[in-house]
Design an enzyme around this catalytic site. Sequence first.
Site: not given
Length: 401
Positions: A208-209
């Site tokens: 994810a970010n």
Amino acid sequence: MLQGKSILLVVAGGIAAYKSLELIRRLRERGAAVRCILTRAAQEFVTPLSVATLSRERAFTDLFSLTDEHEIGHIRLARDCDLVVVAPATADLVTKAALGIADDLASTVLLATDRPLLLAPAMNHVMWNSPATQANIATLAARGAAVVGPNSGLLAEGETGVGRMAEPAEILAAIDRVLGGAGLLEGMRALVTSGPTHEPIDPVRYIANRSSGKQGHAIATALAALGARTTLVSGPVRLPDPRGVEVVHVETAEEMLAACLRALPADVAVCAAAVADWRVAAPAARKLKKAADAPPPSIALAPNPDILATLSRRDERRPRLVVGFAAETEDLVANARAKLLRKGCDWVLANDVSPGSGTFGGDSNAVHVVDAGDVESWPRMGKDEVARRLALRVAAALGRR
Ligand code: CTP
């Protein structure tokens, strides 16, 4: 001028309620029709008679008054207006509105309305700064409410701090801003992507970010506020769904692309999502387990589809205007222009995401709007304000201003 506009003013119980009388007078002077709701506490500060005299309408006070329900039910009261203004917005009423509590006429109307909402908070500075109030205001702003003030100064208790209600002139200016563009994008369709994507490694792990989705959600809210039929395709975020927007929740980049293609045709597409550039080529069907002495697993990645580039493709489904974002730490404008050409979109909003800029996950943003020939640099401002300006620029580009 506010000729022909109809404002529902909710007055809650705070000393600043006296300024609301002045607000009613000025709204009437500018041609607006004003209906007022007074909470029980508000009536300790101003009387229904003074409100009725100034607004030339009866003051509404009671959810269960048969006369009120007979003449105009609370649902109609909530919807028969162009804008709902809460002034003063006390900590109590802000909390009720954020939580959806409906235990009197004012809070019920705030839950039942589908009209734009403007809050003018007024309270003690410690109450204003408390995490509870700040979280409730942030929730309402994320759902599309506009907020004016509070200002800093001497408060009623003799303390000094942020908590004074904005002056009537400031509230009027905010009303103009909120109503200014209403209807500009009526009949148009908008598509917005927002948030991160999650790319599964196995059933429990993902890549994810740090994208919060705040900017993308604010843009969807702003486009809808101008009247566009707006679809927001959102990755996993901790934000409430904005009011008046159709929200499609997705996890992966591939799901995001599919949802965007389903949402076409659109007049404008704004890609604000931080889409993962790569996904795990072959996510494990079962949770990866540690095996004694075995080396850590390595993960093979595969490229994700580029949603912005796909939407920008010159075919008959292309939105008339396609806008992308560029998260950069150096050579902002040059990198943004290169991205614009590579992806084929019309504008790129370049933002500085260097450590310390406060952009990623924060509430403000400083953007450069880059198109094929020009750059327009906007000063650092709240993400809601960036969204509002962008929505007005979109309206102009689509020939609506
Ligand atoms: N974007 C997209 N689909 C992707 C990747 C990016 O729609 N698979 C969009 C984003 O929503 C944003 C723009 O493309 O509008 C950003 O492009 P990207 O190439 O990812 O740029 P950066 O995130 O700025 O990163 P980099 O500098 O690595 O290219």
